[in-house]
Design a protein around this motif. Structure first.
Motif: not given
Length: 192
Positions: A6, A146-147, A152-153
């Motif tokens: 993450n 983007k997150v 998804p990270t």
């Protein structure tokens, strides 16, 4: 970063290829590059640097040491064939106890040293690459956006800085009789 699912971000390190391209730009006559490293910490980096140097037509020699006492002998061996020394992050080789010895050896033997940061250049290295922190913040912001958009990270790859600054030590260049073009000097982010 690689171990966490993450986490992503921008690392404070330029790719080896970028570092060698800048070395060739600043020191175009340097074809033989030497470095000293601790194999326990940097063997993968040295193997990659060797492959990249070969592709770029550079001769690359790396001297591994396992304790600080091996530093003088490694410097002497490298000085026989090296046009420039390439500094890499290495806690055994480049630290507060070894900096004076390495920079003094470089200066006395007129073998330019590529430092790790502007502080190394201020202390006597010929040059170092530096980061554009504003642009790196923008890179991180783009990743965060983007997150926030649901990406998804773990799917956003870790990045390297996309802008390169460089810092020059003109006193060192003068002593080593390194000719730096006016354009190169004017383009430096900082000079000493």
């Amino acid at each position: 970063f690689k171990k966490a699912s993450n986490v992503t971000g921008v690392v404070l390190e330029f790719p080896i290829e970028t570092q060698f391209k800048w070395l060739r730009h600043i020191l175009p006559d340097s074809k033989n590059i030497g470095t000293i490293y601790d194999p326990r910490e940097n063997q993968e980096r040295i193997d990659a640097a060797s492959r990249i140097a070969s592709k770029m037509g550079l001769k690359f020699e790396a001297q591994g040491i396992i304790n600080p006492q091996g530093l003088p002998e490694a410097l002497n061996r490298l000085s026989k064939n090296s046009d420039a020394f390439w500094g890499i992050p290495d806690s055994l080789v480049l630290n507060s106890q070894t900096v004076k010895h390495i920079l003094l050896f470089s200066f006395q033997n007129r073998i330019p040293f590529s430092g790790l940061s502007p502080s190394w250049v201020k202390a006597g290295a010929l040059y170092s690459l530096d980061w554009d922190y504003v642009d790196m913040g923008m890179q991180c912001g783009e990743m965060a956006w983007k997150v926030l958009q649901g990406v998804p990270t773990h799917s956003i790859p870790t990045a390297t800085p996309r802008k390169v600054y460089y810092v020059l030590n003109l006193t060192t260049a003068n002593h080593m009789k390194v000719k730096l073009s006016d354009e190169l000097i004017l383009g430096a982010h900082q000079t000493f």
